[in-house]
Design an enzyme around this catalytic site. Sequence first.
Site, PDB file in Angstrom:
ATOM      1  N   HIS A  99       0.847  -1.193   0.000  1.00 15.17           N
ATOM      2  CA  HIS A  99       0.000   0.000   0.000  1.00 15.17           C
ATOM      3  C   HIS A  99       0.879   1.237   0.000  1.00 15.17           C
ATOM      4  CE1 HIS A  99       0.718  -1.250   4.151  1.00 15.17           C
ATOM      5  NE2 HIS A  99       0.730   0.043   4.454  1.00 15.17           N
ATOM      6  N   HIS A 101       1.056   5.254   0.820  1.00 12.71           N
ATOM      7  CA  HIS A 101       0.421   6.332   1.583  1.00 12.71           C
ATOM      8  C   HIS A 101       0.478   7.626   0.769  1.00 12.71           C
ATOM      9  CE1 HIS A 101       0.774   4.338   5.711  1.00 12.71           C
ATOM     10  NE2 HIS A 101       1.577   3.579   4.986  1.00 12.71           N
TER      11      HIS A 101
END
Length: 136
Positions: A99, A101
């Site tokens: 993931h 940010h």
Amino acid sequence: MPDCIFCKIIRGEIPSYKVYEDEKTLAFLDIRPVNAGHTLVAPKNHSNNIFDITPEDWMAVSEVVRKLAIAIEKGMKADGVNIAMNNREHAGQLVPHPHVHIIPRFKGDGLKLMPQRSYENGEAEETLEKIRTALT
Ligand code: AMP
Ligand code: ZN
């Protein structure tokens, strides 16, 4: 991955604040934001991090990051954004599903993400050698 928390979010088994979704990616608000609008972009396919994500999933994630960086800066009336990705435990990765940010930044928010230092004598050359050798 049945027990992966982000896979559960992607399957809709855990609620999330969805920012954007397409065939390959899901973007949702980080539940503990650095600043409001802090968003995570994840591939729908499970892998662990940058080291095992497929090039196709990584390309899909990166393009969504680019588009959302623009929308988050505009929508949150931010003065900039930081893009960050933690890979493996000792780099601060808490959730083992890739993931990225996206963190909106505001003038004077005081956040200091990365302390820096100078190279010592010869260290930059040695460093280059290590990385270039690993590339071949
Ligand atoms: P990292 O340290 O890069 O693995 O970041 C994991 C991030 O996931 C942290 O910033 C958490 O606040 C965030 N997070 C954990 N659980 C959830 C959740 N259920 N919904 C949204 N964000 C979450
Ligand atoms: Zn997963």
